[in-house]
Motif scaffolding. Structure first.
Motif, PDB file in Angstrom:
ATOM      1  N   THR A 183       0.843  -1.191   0.000  1.00  0.00           N
ATOM      2  CA  THR A 183       0.000   0.000   0.000  1.00  0.00           C
ATOM      3  C   THR A 183       0.878   1.242   0.000  1.00  0.00           C
ATOM      4  N   GLU A 232       0.352   5.537   1.248  1.00  0.00           N
ATOM      5  CA  GLU A 232      -0.418   6.294   2.233  1.00  0.00           C
ATOM      6  C   GLU A 232      -1.849   6.554   1.779  1.00  0.00           C
ATOM      7  N   ASP A 267      -3.740   4.713   0.095  1.00  0.00           N
ATOM      8  CA  ASP A 267      -4.553   3.498   0.112  1.00  0.00           C
ATOM      9  C   ASP A 267      -5.097   3.163   1.495  1.00  0.00           C
ATOM     10  N   GLU A 268      -4.566   3.783   2.533  1.00  0.00           N
ATOM     11  CA  GLU A 268      -4.946   3.434   3.903  1.00  0.00           C
ATOM     12  C   GLU A 268      -6.432   3.636   4.173  1.00  0.00           C
ATOM     13  N   GLN A 270      -8.740  -2.835   2.399  1.00  0.00           N
ATOM     14  CA  GLN A 270      -8.428  -3.349   3.733  1.00  0.00           C
ATOM     15  C   GLN A 270      -9.191  -4.649   4.026  1.00  0.00           C
ATOM     16  N   ARG A 312       3.955  -6.973   4.709  1.00  0.00           N
ATOM     17  CA  ARG A 312       3.341  -5.709   4.300  1.00  0.00           C
ATOM     18  C   ARG A 312       4.441  -4.770   3.856  1.00  0.00           C
ATOM     19  N   SER A 367       5.258  -0.739   1.969  1.00  0.00           N
ATOM     20  CA  SER A 367       4.794   0.534   1.420  1.00  0.00           C
ATOM     21  C   SER A 367       5.829   0.949   0.386  1.00  0.00           C
TER      22      SER A 367
END
Length: 131
Positions: free
Chosen positions: A33, A35, A37-38, A44, A63, A65
């Motif tokens: 992901t 930022e 996409d959070e 999610q 995970r 980023s």
């Protein structure tokens, strides 16, 4: 993390998790992901379902980023004109061989995941830096 010639990277979607993929051939799940996409609730939820699948099948989860850096690592340049952009949010690294962690890079990732679990970090996180 560069896929070796004996490994392949596949995008996941619901058909993958519904049985068309042999979980014994999956050695790593990468959930990526940025930022922005959070706040994507659908993404999610998708990640939660994939993590449950991976936990049920003893598949390491990582995970990350830094989507642009991930695309560069995987050799993902700009998509062909008119082609769909590559979705790198969820990748399964597969290896059809019985000795799945034979490659040095995959062995290091497996070791990192195992060490993270020993420290009660069940889904380790890596931030990929731009070069």
């Amino acid at each position: 993390m560069s896929p070796s010639s004996s490994s392949s990277v596949a995008r996941t979607h619901s058909t993958t998790l519904s049985g068309s993929l042999d979980p014994d051939s999956v050695v790593l799940c990468v959930l990526a992901t940025d930022e922005e996409d959070e706040g994507d609730i659908a993404l999610q939820i998708h990640f939660t379902l994939i993590q449950a699948f991976c936990c049920d099948n003893d598949i390491h989860i990582l995970r990350v980023s830094g989507m642009q850096r991930l695309a560069a690592i995987l050799g993902g340049g700009e998509p062909e004109p008119g082609a769909e952009p590559r979705d790198l949010h969820c990748l399964l690294v597969t290896n059809p061989h019985t000795d799945a962690w034979k490659g040095q890079g995959l062995a290091e990732v497996a070791s990192y995941c195992a060490e993270s679990r020993d420290r009660n970090q069940w889904v380790p996180y890596v931030c990929l830096q731009e070069r």
